[in-house]
Design a protein around this motif. Structure first.
Motif, PDB file in Angstrom:
ATOM      1  N   LEU A  66       0.852  -1.186   0.000  1.00 16.53           N
ATOM      2  CA  LEU A  66       0.000   0.000   0.000  1.00 16.53           C
ATOM      3  C   LEU A  66       0.889   1.238   0.000  1.00 16.53           C
ATOM      4  O   LEU A  66       1.963   1.223   0.588  1.00 16.53           O
ATOM      5  CB  LEU A  66      -0.847   0.056   1.287  1.00 16.53           C
ATOM      6  CG  LEU A  66      -2.125  -0.752   1.363  1.00 16.53           C
ATOM      7  CD1 LEU A  66      -1.855  -2.234   1.305  1.00 16.53           C
ATOM      8  CD2 LEU A  66      -2.893  -0.416   2.642  1.00 16.53           C
ATOM      9  N   ASP A  67       0.402   2.296  -0.619  1.00 12.42           N
ATOM     10  CA  ASP A  67       1.127   3.560  -0.595  1.00 12.42           C
ATOM     11  C   ASP A  67       0.285   4.561   0.197  1.00 12.42           C
ATOM     12  O   ASP A  67      -0.711   5.079  -0.315  1.00 12.42           O
ATOM     13  CB  ASP A  67       1.343   4.030  -2.044  1.00 12.42           C
ATOM     14  CG  ASP A  67       2.041   5.380  -2.095  1.00 12.42           C
ATOM     15  OD1 ASP A  67       2.168   6.032  -1.028  1.00 12.42           O
ATOM     16  OD2 ASP A  67       2.442   5.787  -3.194  1.00 12.42           O
ATOM     17  N   PRO A  68       0.652   4.820   1.479  1.00 13.95           N
ATOM     18  CA  PRO A  68      -0.182   5.695   2.311  1.00 13.95           C
ATOM     19  C   PRO A  68      -0.405   7.077   1.702  1.00 13.95           C
ATOM     20  O   PRO A  68      -1.489   7.645   1.838  1.00 13.95           O
ATOM     21  CB  PRO A  68       0.603   5.787   3.620  1.00 13.95           C
ATOM     22  CG  PRO A  68       1.435   4.549   3.659  1.00 13.95           C
ATOM     23  CD  PRO A  68       1.778   4.257   2.236  1.00 13.95           C
ATOM     24  N   LEU A  69       0.612   7.617   0.997  1.00  9.44           N
ATOM     25  CA  LEU A  69       0.454   8.954   0.409  1.00  9.44           C
ATOM     26  C   LEU A  69      -0.582   8.919  -0.715  1.00  9.44           C
ATOM     27  O   LEU A  69      -1.442   9.792  -0.827  1.00  9.44           O
ATOM     28  CB  LEU A  69       1.795   9.467  -0.121  1.00  9.44           C
ATOM     29  CG  LEU A  69       2.888   9.659   0.935  1.00  9.44           C
ATOM     30  CD1 LEU A  69       4.196  10.123   0.301  1.00  9.44           C
ATOM     31  CD2 LEU A  69       2.440  10.655   2.002  1.00  9.44           C
ATOM     32  N   ARG A 104      -7.792   2.684   8.222  1.00  7.97           N
ATOM     33  CA  ARG A 104      -9.095   2.761   7.520  1.00  7.97           C
ATOM     34  C   ARG A 104      -9.073   1.916   6.257  1.00  7.97           C
ATOM     35  O   ARG A 104     -10.016   1.198   5.938  1.00  7.97           O
ATOM     36  CB  ARG A 104      -9.408   4.216   7.172  1.00  7.97           C
ATOM     37  CG  ARG A 104     -10.632   4.757   7.870  1.00  7.97           C
ATOM     38  CD  ARG A 104     -11.136   6.070   7.286  1.00  7.97           C
ATOM     39  NE  ARG A 104     -10.150   6.897   6.653  1.00  7.97           N
ATOM     40  CZ  ARG A 104      -9.461   7.876   7.268  1.00  7.97           C
ATOM     41  NH1 ARG A 104      -9.656   8.113   8.540  1.00  7.97           N
ATOM     42  NH2 ARG A 104      -8.576   8.598   6.609  1.00  7.97           N
ATOM     43  N   ALA A 105      -7.943   2.014   5.544  1.00  8.90           N
ATOM     44  CA  ALA A 105      -7.835   1.244   4.290  1.00  8.90           C
ATOM     45  C   ALA A 105      -7.916  -0.256   4.585  1.00  8.90           C
ATOM     46  O   ALA A 105      -8.656  -0.987   3.915  1.00  8.90           O
ATOM     47  CB  ALA A 105      -6.522   1.587   3.591  1.00  8.90           C
ATOM     48  N   PHE A 106      -7.190  -0.715   5.610  1.00 12.45           N
ATOM     49  CA  PHE A 106      -7.206  -2.153   5.914  1.00 12.45           C
ATOM     50  C   PHE A 106      -8.604  -2.616   6.353  1.00 12.45           C
ATOM     51  O   PHE A 106      -9.030  -3.726   6.014  1.00 12.45           O
ATOM     52  CB  PHE A 106      -6.159  -2.501   6.976  1.00 12.45           C
ATOM     53  CG  PHE A 106      -4.786  -2.726   6.399  1.00 12.45           C
ATOM     54  CD1 PHE A 106      -4.580  -3.676   5.408  1.00 12.45           C
ATOM     55  CD2 PHE A 106      -3.695  -1.973   6.835  1.00 12.45           C
ATOM     56  CE1 PHE A 106      -3.318  -3.887   4.868  1.00 12.45           C
ATOM     57  CE2 PHE A 106      -2.427  -2.173   6.305  1.00 12.45           C
ATOM     58  CZ  PHE A 106      -2.242  -3.126   5.319  1.00 12.45           C
ATOM     59  N   ALA A 107      -9.306  -1.765   7.121  1.00  8.47           N
ATOM     60  CA  ALA A 107     -10.654  -2.149   7.557  1.00  8.47           C
ATOM     61  C   ALA A 107     -11.563  -2.343   6.343  1.00  8.47           C
ATOM     62  O   ALA A 107     -12.304  -3.330   6.243  1.00  8.47           O
ATOM     63  CB  ALA A 107     -11.220  -1.080   8.493  1.00  8.47           C
ATOM     64  N   THR A 137      -7.121   3.318  -3.844  1.00 10.83           N
ATOM     65  CA  THR A 137      -8.318   3.135  -3.009  1.00 10.83           C
ATOM     66  C   THR A 137      -8.346   1.720  -2.433  1.00 10.83           C
ATOM     67  O   THR A 137      -7.770   0.781  -3.011  1.00 10.83           O
ATOM     68  CB  THR A 137      -9.623   3.328  -3.821  1.00 10.83           C
ATOM     69  OG1 THR A 137      -9.641   2.317  -4.839  1.00 10.83           O
ATOM     70  CG2 THR A 137      -9.712   4.710  -4.443  1.00 10.83           C
ATOM     71  N   ALA A 138      -9.054   1.593  -1.314  1.00  9.96           N
ATOM     72  CA  ALA A 138      -9.215   0.275  -0.701  1.00  9.96           C
ATOM     73  C   ALA A 138      -9.901  -0.664  -1.686  1.00  9.96           C
ATOM     74  O   ALA A 138      -9.558  -1.851  -1.786  1.00  9.96           O
ATOM     75  CB  ALA A 138     -10.018   0.396   0.587  1.00  9.96           C
TER      76      ALA A 138
END
Ligand code: ADP
Length: 421
Positions: A283-286, A340-343, A294-295
């Protein structure tokens, strides 16, 4: 239900649940205080995982009492208030105030205080707690950011947190056996002593203490004290001989790994999974924060991978890269973006057919479990010390293992699947 456990944090709850499961009690872990009236699943032991170790005292008491009510309603005969083996607390609590509230609710006459777990280097002698070879107040716990432990004497530590009298069962009594301990506890109770710190320097001592407190409605301590309890229920004809399942019956769905932990151990485990040929995407947090990633897109990637091999989605990075991202987004916002993305990814991949999931990272696990709406877990076999496979009860059909950062051997992500059937 025979035993109800109220644990003051999530990993401590898993720890004691594993201990009970290994000792032949079918154990369920419930996340958070159950809602009033919500029934608990049938099990030999139910462990309620609270977040009450450092919460405001009134909240810790309210949550613990709510858990106690649910366990009473579920038929629990004996209760263990489980806290950390280093007695993590301050003079304001929360161990004393929560124990006082549980004593009052359960009508307990006296309760032991036994955070000892000699096999893990936590022993109690003359009422003082040792971490390995040093007293608690000389261990790294002296500098803990939330609960710095500056004394090792458990009588003094507890007395600062409760108006009740605190006594001591010395090692000579423990060495003399369960009856001697019972006699000492009865003598203390007759003097209106409400809490008894119990010495324990070997696992055998814990078994003696476990036998001695068979008739106590409330015990307090670490996971070690749970070791001797199943034998009491078995001796009373309440617990059938149960073989501990070496493998967990898992749903047939595909397998995946989500990792938000940046610990050294986890990063090594990611390397091992990549080396084993697992399809992996970072994943790229930025990009996530800017909406360029996007998730939904990441979940689609995962579900498009060949089903035979577990996929790996990770944000784990080295400290320099993590600081660069935190400088850019802010520490909290970076963490929240990734969590949030992982959820959301977890929700989408489980809806898309994932039935076996490994999650790395304590906070990440919390986010994933919340995202999936998981409230109850059946404890299964231990993959590595402290990390069991679990199966979701009353939620999505899923086998899930939640690993906090530094846990697990280097091949954790590769070998874990072998414990599922
Ligand atoms: P651990 O158990 O190893 O401490 P956690 O999941 O508890 O792991 O904590 C890791 C935290 O770091 C989480 O809040 C997670 O969202 C955040 N995080 C993960 N990857 C990154 C990254 N690449 N950059 C910044 N923060 C990250």
């Amino acid at each position: 239900m025979l035993l109800g456990v109220i644990a003051d944090d999530m990993t401590g709850a898993t720890d004691v649940a594993l201990m009970l499961n290994r000792a032949g009690m079918y154990t369920i872990q419930v996340i958070g205080a159950p809602r009033p009236g919500a029934g608990l699943p049938r099990a030999d032991a139910v462990v309620v995982a609270l977040k009450s170790r450092t919460s405001p005292v009134a909240e810790a008491i309210a949550d613990s009492l709510a858990a106690c009510e649910a366990l009473l309603a579920g038929g629990a005969r004996q209760f263990l208030f489980k806290y950390c083996s280093t007695f993590d607390s301050t003079s304001a609590g929360n161990i004393g105030p929560v124990a006082d509230a549980l004593m009052a609710r359960l009508g307990a006459e006296i309760a032991i205080i036994c955070p000892a777990f000699p096999a893990n280097g936590r022993s109690i002698y003359q009422g003082c707690l040792f971490v390995g070879a040093v007293p608690l107040h000389e261990s790294s716990m002296k500098d803990h950011p939330l609960t710095p432990m500056r004394d090792s004497n458990l009588m003094r530590l507890m007395a600062a947190q409760t108006p009740a009298a605190v006594g001591h069962v010395d090692h000579a009594a423990v060495r003399a056996g369960a009856q001697a301990v019972q006699a000492r506890l009865a003598a203390l109770a007759a003097q209106r002593v409400r809490y008894a710190v119990t010495d324990a320097v070997t696992n055998e001592d814990l078994l003696v203490l476990g036998e001695a407190v068979a008739g106590h409605v409330l015990l307090t301590g670490g996971s070690g004290i749970a070791m001797g309890l199943p034998a009491n229920f078995r001796a009373g004809g309440l617990l059938p001989e149960r073989a501990v399942a070496a493998r967990l019956q898992a749903p047939t769905g595909r397998a995946g790994i989500l990792s938000g932990s940046c610990s050294t151990a986890t990063r090594g485990q990611i390397e091992a999974a990549r080396a084993a040929g697992y399809p992996a995407l970072k994943l790229d947090p930025l990009a996530l924060a800017a909406g360029r990633e996007t998730a939904a897109g990441l979940a689609d990637w995962a579900l498009a991978q060949p089903a035979e091999t577990p996929f790996l989605l990770y944000s784990s990075d080295d400290p320099a890269e993590v600081s660069r991202i935190q400088d850019d987004l802010g520490r909290e916002a970076a963490g929240a973006t990734v969590e949030r993305a992982f959820a959301e990814i977890a929700r989408r991949i489980v809806a898309g057919g994932v039935g076996r999931l490994l999650v790395a990272g304590g906070e990440t696990s919390g986010a994933v479990v919340q995202g999936l709406g998981v409230e109850t877990l059946e404890i299964g076999p231990e993959i590595d010390p402290g990390v069991p496979w679990t199966r979701v009860v009353g939620g999505p059909d899923l086998a899930i293992a939640l690993k906090s950062g530094n846990f697990g051997s280097p091949d954790f992500f590769v070998k874990a699947w072998g414990l599922l059937r």
